[in-house]
Scaffold this motif. Sequence first.
Motif, PDB file in Angstrom:
ATOM      1  N   ASP A   1       6.309 -15.876   6.422  1.00  0.00           N
ATOM      2  CA  ASP A   1       4.869 -15.729   6.264  1.00  0.00           C
ATOM      3  C   ASP A   1       4.569 -15.609   4.776  1.00  0.00           C
ATOM      4  OD1 ASP A   1       2.126 -14.849   7.586  1.00  0.00           O
ATOM      5  OD2 ASP A   1       2.544 -13.437   5.956  1.00  0.00           O
ATOM      6  N   LEU A   2       3.498 -16.256   4.319  1.00  0.00           N
ATOM      7  CA  LEU A   2       3.210 -16.320   2.892  1.00  0.00           C
ATOM      8  C   LEU A   2       2.101 -15.371   2.445  1.00  0.00           C
ATOM      9  CD1 LEU A   2       3.441 -20.179   2.235  1.00  0.00           C
ATOM     10  CD2 LEU A   2       5.234 -18.427   2.063  1.00  0.00           C
ATOM     11  N   SER A   3       1.725 -14.434   3.301  1.00  0.00           N
ATOM     12  CA  SER A   3       0.629 -13.534   2.958  1.00  0.00           C
ATOM     13  C   SER A   3       0.884 -12.794   1.655  1.00  0.00           C
ATOM     14  CB  SER A   3       0.395 -12.526   4.084  1.00  0.00           C
ATOM     15  OG  SER A   3       0.069 -13.163   5.287  1.00  0.00           O
TER      16      SER A   3
ATOM     17  N   VAL B   1      -4.764 -14.436  -1.381  1.00  0.00           N
ATOM     18  CA  VAL B   1      -4.342 -13.968  -0.064  1.00  0.00           C
ATOM     19  C   VAL B   1      -3.510 -12.693  -0.189  1.00  0.00           C
ATOM     20  CG1 VAL B   1      -2.849 -14.521   1.894  1.00  0.00           C
ATOM     21  CG2 VAL B   1      -4.474 -16.213   1.067  1.00  0.00           C
ATOM     22  N   GLY B   2      -2.667 -12.622  -1.229  1.00  0.00           N
ATOM     23  CA  GLY B   2      -1.817 -11.455  -1.418  1.00  0.00           C
ATOM     24  C   GLY B   2      -2.590 -10.187  -1.702  1.00  0.00           C
ATOM     25  N   GLU B   3      -3.741 -10.303  -2.313  1.00  0.00           N
ATOM     26  CA  GLU B   3      -4.576  -9.131  -2.602  1.00  0.00           C
ATOM     27  C   GLU B   3      -6.036  -9.577  -2.712  1.00  0.00           C
ATOM     28  OE1 GLU B   3      -4.753  -5.294  -5.648  1.00  0.00           O
ATOM     29  OE2 GLU B   3      -3.301  -6.896  -5.973  1.00  0.00           O
ATOM     30  N   PRO B   4      -6.727  -9.693  -1.597  1.00  0.00           N
ATOM     31  CA  PRO B   4      -8.093 -10.217  -1.604  1.00  0.00           C
ATOM     32  C   PRO B   4      -9.059  -9.417  -2.476  1.00  0.00           C
ATOM     33  CG  PRO B   4      -7.230 -10.137   0.627  1.00  0.00           C
ATOM     34  CD  PRO B   4      -6.256  -9.408  -0.229  1.00  0.00           C
ATOM     35  N   ALA B   5      -8.813  -8.120  -2.647  1.00  0.00           N
ATOM     36  CA  ALA B   5      -9.726  -7.277  -3.419  1.00  0.00           C
ATOM     37  C   ALA B   5      -9.276  -7.108  -4.873  1.00  0.00           C
ATOM     38  CB  ALA B   5      -9.857  -5.908  -2.761  1.00  0.00           C
ATOM     39  N   LYS B   6      -8.396  -7.972  -5.348  1.00  0.00           N
ATOM     40  CA  LYS B   6      -7.829  -7.788  -6.684  1.00  0.00           C
ATOM     41  C   LYS B   6      -8.895  -7.820  -7.770  1.00  0.00           C
ATOM     42  CE  LYS B   6      -4.206  -9.444  -9.785  1.00  0.00           C
ATOM     43  NZ  LYS B   6      -3.072 -10.391  -9.935  1.00  0.00           N
TER      44      LYS B   6
ATOM     45  N   TYR C   1      -1.870 -11.980   7.610  1.00  0.00           N
ATOM     46  CA  TYR C   1      -2.646 -10.795   7.254  1.00  0.00           C
ATOM     47  C   TYR C   1      -4.074 -11.136   6.840  1.00  0.00           C
ATOM     48  CZ  TYR C   1       1.926  -8.578   7.304  1.00  0.00           C
ATOM     49  OH  TYR C   1       3.162  -8.127   7.690  1.00  0.00           O
ATOM     50  N   MET C   2      -4.428 -12.399   6.965  1.00  0.00           N
ATOM     51  CA  MET C   2      -5.785 -12.837   6.650  1.00  0.00           C
ATOM     52  C   MET C   2      -6.435 -13.424   7.899  1.00  0.00           C
ATOM     53  SD  MET C   2      -6.495 -12.163   3.504  1.00  0.00           S
ATOM     54  CE  MET C   2      -7.968 -13.148   3.326  1.00  0.00           C
TER      55      MET C   2
END
Length: 221
Positions: A114-116, A182-187, A63-64
Amino acid sequence: MKKIIWILSFSASLLALPFAAQAAGGPGIELEPAHNNLRHADSLQRGAVLFSNYCMACHSAKYMRYNRIAKDIGWSDEQVVSQMAHGLNKVVDEVQTRMLPGVAMDVLGTEPPDLSLMARLKGTDYIYTFLRAYHQDENGNWDNTVLKGTSMPNVLEGIQRHASSEDYAQAARDIANFLEYVGEPAKMDRMDLGWKVIAFLLVLLLLTYVLKKEYWRDIKH
């Protein structure tokens, strides 16, 4: 005033829910705190390199895209292609595993996930603890106290054996930090904006309460 206090308490409890969820790694598992910091660009860059070198042989983060990672952690497009993709991918490509289709089932007996979204699912403390939980039994076989019988090898074995305990811990922390990003780029943007919104709503609540008191000041109850 009691209503205001109740609203503030309720709001605080809602804000605490994500942190409580992240701390839960599963029943009976005592997790080590990762103490990672999403604002630490150097840690994110080290984590990206470690993820590429030690994780992408099996795992992906589909997802990245490389160019989004470069933008967020302070690299140029050329740097992310060099440091993470090793010149094998274009900057607009998704972060995919380097393992060929079908190899995982033959070698590991399962398809690596997948580790996204792994950090959002398990939390960074779980990832940090899992990476550091490998040990050898009396026969020299590796196992993991967090996930017994895992088919995932001890990918950080080289660092564990030949680096200091501090460097080994830092490597696991950097990977956990990168996977949280990666899990939440906009965190970080969300959290920065969130406090501003909450502060605005609290001020608005106070003004509304004062206005209500003014409206009802001359009305007898």
